[in-house]
Design a protein around this motif. Structure first.
Motif, PDB file in Angstrom:
ATOM      1  N   LEU A 130      90.625 -79.905  57.173  1.00 56.50           N
ATOM      2  CA  LEU A 130      90.522 -80.812  58.318  1.00 56.50           C
ATOM      3  C   LEU A 130      91.896 -81.078  58.918  1.00 56.50           C
ATOM      4  O   LEU A 130      92.060 -81.084  60.147  1.00 56.50           O
ATOM      5  CB  LEU A 130      89.848 -82.110  57.884  1.00 56.50           C
ATOM      6  N   ASP A 131      92.897 -81.268  58.059  1.00 61.08           N
ATOM      7  CA  ASP A 131      94.274 -81.453  58.554  1.00 61.08           C
ATOM      8  C   ASP A 131      94.738 -80.212  59.319  1.00 61.08           C
ATOM      9  O   ASP A 131      95.343 -80.320  60.399  1.00 61.08           O
ATOM     10  CB  ASP A 131      95.227 -81.716  57.389  1.00 61.08           C
ATOM     11  N   ALA A 132      94.470 -79.025  58.769  1.00 56.41           N
ATOM     12  CA  ALA A 132      94.898 -77.788  59.424  1.00 56.41           C
ATOM     13  C   ALA A 132      94.169 -77.587  60.747  1.00 56.41           C
ATOM     14  O   ALA A 132      94.758 -77.139  61.740  1.00 56.41           O
ATOM     15  CB  ALA A 132      94.653 -76.598  58.494  1.00 56.41           C
ATOM     16  N   ALA A 133      92.879 -77.932  60.772  1.00 56.87           N
ATOM     17  CA  ALA A 133      92.117 -77.793  62.008  1.00 56.87           C
ATOM     18  C   ALA A 133      92.626 -78.765  63.064  1.00 56.87           C
ATOM     19  O   ALA A 133      92.722 -78.412  64.256  1.00 56.87           O
ATOM     20  CB  ALA A 133      90.633 -78.032  61.730  1.00 56.87           C
ATOM     21  N   TRP A 134      92.976 -79.974  62.651  1.00 61.59           N
ATOM     22  CA  TRP A 134      93.527 -80.945  63.601  1.00 61.59           C
ATOM     23  C   TRP A 134      94.874 -80.464  64.132  1.00 61.59           C
ATOM     24  O   TRP A 134      95.155 -80.571  65.332  1.00 61.59           O
ATOM     25  CB  TRP A 134      93.637 -82.309  62.943  1.00 61.59           C
ATOM     26  N   ASP A 135      95.698 -79.899  63.263  1.00 62.03           N
ATOM     27  CA  ASP A 135      96.977 -79.346  63.715  1.00 62.03           C
ATOM     28  C   ASP A 135      96.755 -78.227  64.735  1.00 62.03           C
ATOM     29  O   ASP A 135      97.557 -78.056  65.671  1.00 62.03           O
ATOM     30  CB  ASP A 135      97.772 -78.796  62.526  1.00 62.03           C
ATOM     31  N   LEU A 136      95.673 -77.478  64.567  1.00 58.21           N
ATOM     32  CA  LEU A 136      95.370 -76.378  65.478  1.00 58.21           C
ATOM     33  C   LEU A 136      95.031 -76.873  66.881  1.00 58.21           C
ATOM     34  O   LEU A 136      95.372 -76.225  67.870  1.00 58.21           O
ATOM     35  CB  LEU A 136      94.194 -75.567  64.906  1.00 58.21           C
ATOM     36  N   VAL A 137      94.371 -78.040  66.970  1.00 59.74           N
ATOM     37  CA  VAL A 137      93.821 -78.465  68.274  1.00 59.74           C
ATOM     38  C   VAL A 137      94.477 -79.722  68.838  1.00 59.74           C
ATOM     39  O   VAL A 137      94.205 -80.092  69.988  1.00 59.74           O
ATOM     40  CB  VAL A 137      92.303 -78.720  68.153  1.00 59.74           C
ATOM     41  N   ARG A 138      95.344 -80.381  68.082  1.00 56.53           N
ATOM     42  CA  ARG A 138      95.799 -81.715  68.479  1.00 56.53           C
ATOM     43  C   ARG A 138      96.565 -81.714  69.793  1.00 56.53           C
ATOM     44  O   ARG A 138      96.566 -82.733  70.511  1.00 56.53           O
ATOM     45  CB  ARG A 138      96.645 -82.344  67.366  1.00 56.53           C
ATOM     46  N   ASP A 139      97.213 -80.605  70.156  1.00 62.35           N
ATOM     47  CA  ASP A 139      97.972 -80.608  71.412  1.00 62.35           C
ATOM     48  C   ASP A 139      97.194 -79.993  72.575  1.00 62.35           C
ATOM     49  O   ASP A 139      97.749 -79.800  73.658  1.00 62.35           O
ATOM     50  CB  ASP A 139      99.318 -79.898  71.227  1.00 62.35           C
ATOM     51  N   PHE A 140      95.922 -79.688  72.381  1.00 65.89           N
ATOM     52  CA  PHE A 140      95.109 -79.214  73.515  1.00 65.89           C
ATOM     53  C   PHE A 140      95.050 -80.318  74.562  1.00 65.89           C
ATOM     54  O   PHE A 140      94.821 -81.485  74.242  1.00 65.89           O
ATOM     55  CB  PHE A 140      93.670 -78.906  73.085  1.00 65.89           C
ATOM     56  N   THR A 141      95.230 -79.946  75.809  1.00 70.92           N
ATOM     57  CA  THR A 141      95.066 -80.929  76.874  1.00 70.92           C
ATOM     58  C   THR A 141      93.583 -81.044  77.235  1.00 70.92           C
ATOM     59  O   THR A 141      92.764 -80.180  76.903  1.00 70.92           O
ATOM     60  CB  THR A 141      95.840 -80.511  78.127  1.00 70.92           C
ATOM     61  N   MET A 142      93.256 -82.123  77.931  1.00 72.01           N
ATOM     62  CA  MET A 142      91.884 -82.292  78.393  1.00 72.01           C
ATOM     63  C   MET A 142      91.480 -81.109  79.270  1.00 72.01           C
ATOM     64  O   MET A 142      90.359 -80.591  79.169  1.00 72.01           O
ATOM     65  CB  MET A 142      91.738 -83.599  79.170  1.00 72.01           C
ATOM     66  N   ALA A 143      92.410 -80.669  80.121  1.00 69.68           N
ATOM     67  CA  ALA A 143      92.118 -79.533  81.004  1.00 69.68           C
ATOM     68  C   ALA A 143      91.846 -78.273  80.192  1.00 69.68           C
ATOM     69  O   ALA A 143      90.930 -77.498  80.519  1.00 69.68           O
ATOM     70  CB  ALA A 143      93.282 -79.309  81.975  1.00 69.68           C
ATOM     71  N   GLU A 144      92.599 -78.059  79.111  1.00 66.69           N
ATOM     72  CA  GLU A 144      92.374 -76.872  78.284  1.00 66.69           C
ATOM     73  C   GLU A 144      91.031 -76.941  77.558  1.00 66.69           C
ATOM     74  O   GLU A 144      90.296 -75.946  77.486  1.00 66.69           O
ATOM     75  CB  GLU A 144      93.512 -76.732  77.262  1.00 66.69           C
ATOM     76  N   ARG A 145      90.707 -78.104  77.022  1.00 63.26           N
ATOM     77  CA  ARG A 145      89.413 -78.243  76.326  1.00 63.26           C
ATOM     78  C   ARG A 145      88.257 -77.960  77.270  1.00 63.26           C
ATOM     79  O   ARG A 145      87.295 -77.269  76.916  1.00 63.26           O
ATOM     80  CB  ARG A 145      89.266 -79.645  75.726  1.00 63.26           C
ATOM     81  N   ASN A 146      88.360 -78.484  78.471  1.00 60.44           N
ATOM     82  CA  ASN A 146      87.269 -78.284  79.426  1.00 60.44           C
ATOM     83  C   ASN A 146      87.236 -76.865  79.976  1.00 60.44           C
ATOM     84  O   ASN A 146      86.161 -76.329  80.261  1.00 60.44           O
ATOM     85  CB  ASN A 146      87.354 -79.319  80.549  1.00 60.44           C
ATOM     86  N   ALA A 147      88.405 -76.237  80.089  1.00 59.14           N
ATOM     87  CA  ALA A 147      88.440 -74.839  80.536  1.00 59.14           C
ATOM     88  C   ALA A 147      87.775 -73.928  79.509  1.00 59.14           C
ATOM     89  O   ALA A 147      87.071 -72.971  79.870  1.00 59.14           O
ATOM     90  CB  ALA A 147      89.872 -74.403  80.798  1.00 59.14           C
ATOM     91  N   LEU A 148      87.993 -74.215  78.228  1.00 60.66           N
ATOM     92  CA  LEU A 148      87.321 -73.441  77.187  1.00 60.66           C
ATOM     93  C   LEU A 148      85.808 -73.642  77.275  1.00 60.66           C
ATOM     94  O   LEU A 148      85.039 -72.677  77.231  1.00 60.66           O
ATOM     95  CB  LEU A 148      87.830 -73.850  75.798  1.00 60.66           C
ATOM     96  N   ARG A 149      85.399 -74.899  77.403  1.00 57.39           N
ATOM     97  CA  ARG A 149      83.955 -75.186  77.507  1.00 57.39           C
ATOM     98  C   ARG A 149      83.347 -74.472  78.722  1.00 57.39           C
ATOM     99  O   ARG A 149      82.235 -73.916  78.636  1.00 57.39           O
ATOM    100  CB  ARG A 149      83.741 -76.708  77.628  1.00 57.39           C
TER     101      ARG A 149
END
Length: 461
Positions: free
Chosen positions: A355-374
């Protein structure tokens, strides 16, 4: 989708917001009590003409449900108007078999301790369904979207809540009726130990939900032709009902917790209230008004905890919070992938280091990046652009973290294998850089010679 039957919780009146927050807090469990609940839906079809079976008749869905009672399932009946009760669900040992609006058959599995148990449960269910379906000349197909039949070809199941939703959906989006009648998903429900644990898991799973959508993408056909998407099911949610779908950007804001999610749910318009065995149409009305005794559909009445629990099931974000977290991004699929979905998320969320590693993977995603992926994943899946590479790069990293988490969990089967074995179908997808949808498209344009009927023969359970 999980538009399931009415909840059976307390009829205690709700007198304030704190009681609603308390429902979510009551889901907290110590780590030793964490469980895995897997749900999956599948399309039924008649073997002779490939049409979806209706509810009624010798070869109908109700006949299938009644046939399954030989395996010690208890029938659940629902009264429709003045008509006698009809069998619309089955219960056994903490699991249920329910119907989606067009008769898609759903197994909501019991809360289990590991993926080996989950996969055994799925296998038993599919064998039971096949035993009864064979006698009725029915088959079942796991995909994200009905590949052949039009919306008007799909039957409707006689469940009160579906009538209300059927009338309301066209008012708020153009694809809601397709969501109800022509989609199937697989999802997993997972526990949390505290509010902080819930928040961390919610953020990780929302950010990585597009990875699951890509890995499981399996809905490339509409009415017998390619539809331009790899997960058309995922696309459908973008035009179903904006009030109750999406990526929930507020989950990533400072201070997010149970209270903020309750406020979100209070802003989601109601569908119904279930009173005295009848669904009362409250579509578009406000739960806040309900709490003031001012709901137009039930003037002067206050909601109960049963009403609140039912209302929580009518929000459809990519990840949903009830007394547990539901991962909702994946298309339905064949037996092996039904076990892969819970394995993927358990590996990420049920091990602290993962869970820590997964959070490190995504913690700096911007809102725009998260929505662009979706937004990109329904069409492009693993090939969705991301930070100079593609979503496939993110999927590779997520699978590594998940596998390490499953290895540390060290839940072994009789052959000494741990739960990593269930990730194999997903690793194969990533290594080939080819989703299940792309494989079917290649067959459609090749060996199938443009005939979608092959999918029912070659991919049925």
């Amino acid at each position: 989708m999980s538009l399931s039957s009415p909840s059976h919780v307390s009829d205690t009146p709700v007198t304030g917001r704190d009681a609603l927050v308390g429902v979510l807090a009551s889901g907290e469990k110590p780590i030793g009590d964490w469980r895995i609940g897997t749900e999956h839906e599948k399309f039924g079809f008649r073997l002779d003409d490939l049409r979806p079976p209706p509810f009624d008749g010798e070869r109908g869905i109700e006949a299938l449900l009644k046939g399954l009672t030989r395996f010690d399932w208890e029938a659940v009946d629902e009264r429709i108007g003045q008509a006698p009760g009809r069998t619309i669900a089955l219960l056994k040992d903490g699991a249920s078999v329910t119907l989606e609006p067009a008769g898609q058959l759903e197994l909501s599995g019991a809360p289990l301790e590991n993926i080996h148990e989950t996969c055994a449960e799925v296998g038993t269910h599919l064998r039971e369904v096949k035993a009864v379906a064979d006698e009725l000349d029915l088959g079942f197909l796991g995909m994200g979207f009905q590949p052949k039949w039009r919306r008007e070809d799909m039957p409707w199941m006689p469940k009160g809540r579906y009538r209300i939703m059927r009338d309301y959906m066209p008012k708020v989006g153009s694809l809601g009726l397709d969501m109800m009648t022509r989609t199937c998903t697989v999802q997993v429900n997972l526990d949390y130990s505290s509010e902080a644990d819930m928040v961390k898991k919610f953020r990780v799973s929302l950010a990585l939900q597009p990875v699951a959508t890509a890995l499981f993408a399996d809905s490339p056909f509409t009415e017998g032709r390619p539809n331009g998407y790899l997960s058309y099911r995922s696309h459908i949610w973008t035009d179903t009902d904006a009030d109750r779908t999406g990526m929930l950007d507020f989950v990533f804001e400072d201070g997010f917790g149970y209270e903020r999610y309750v406020d979100y749910l209070l802003d989601v318009p109601m569908y119904f209230s279930y009173r005295d065995g009848v669904y009362v149409d409250a579509a578009g009305q406000s739960f806040r008004d309900f709490m003031r005794g001012a709901l137009p559909a039930l003037p002067g009445q206050l909601p109960t905890l049963r009403d609140w629990n039912d209302h929580m099931t009518t929000a459809f974000p990519e990840v949903r919070l009830k007394k547990y977290l539901e991962m909702r991004g994946a298309d339905g699929g064949p037996w092996g992938r039904l076990c892969a979905l819970p394995a993927f998320w358990v590996g990420l969320l049920y091990d602290d280091a993962a869970l820590d590693a997964a959070w490190d993977l995504v913690r700096d995603f911007t809102m725009a990046e998260r929505n662009a992926l979706r937004d990109g994943v329904p069409r492009l899946a693993l090939k969705t652009p991301f930070r100079g590479g593609t979503l496939r790069d993110l999927a590779v990293e997520a699978l590594k973290i998940s596998a390490a988490g499953l290895q540390r969990r060290a839940r072994h089967n009789a052959r000494g294998q741990d739960e990593r074995v269930f990730l194999d179908p997903l690793i194969e997808v990533v290594e080939a850089n080819e989703t299940p949808a792309e494989r079917k498209l290649a067959l459609f344009h090749g060996a199938w010679q443009g005939d979608i009927d092959h999918v029912f023969r070659e991919y049925a359970y």
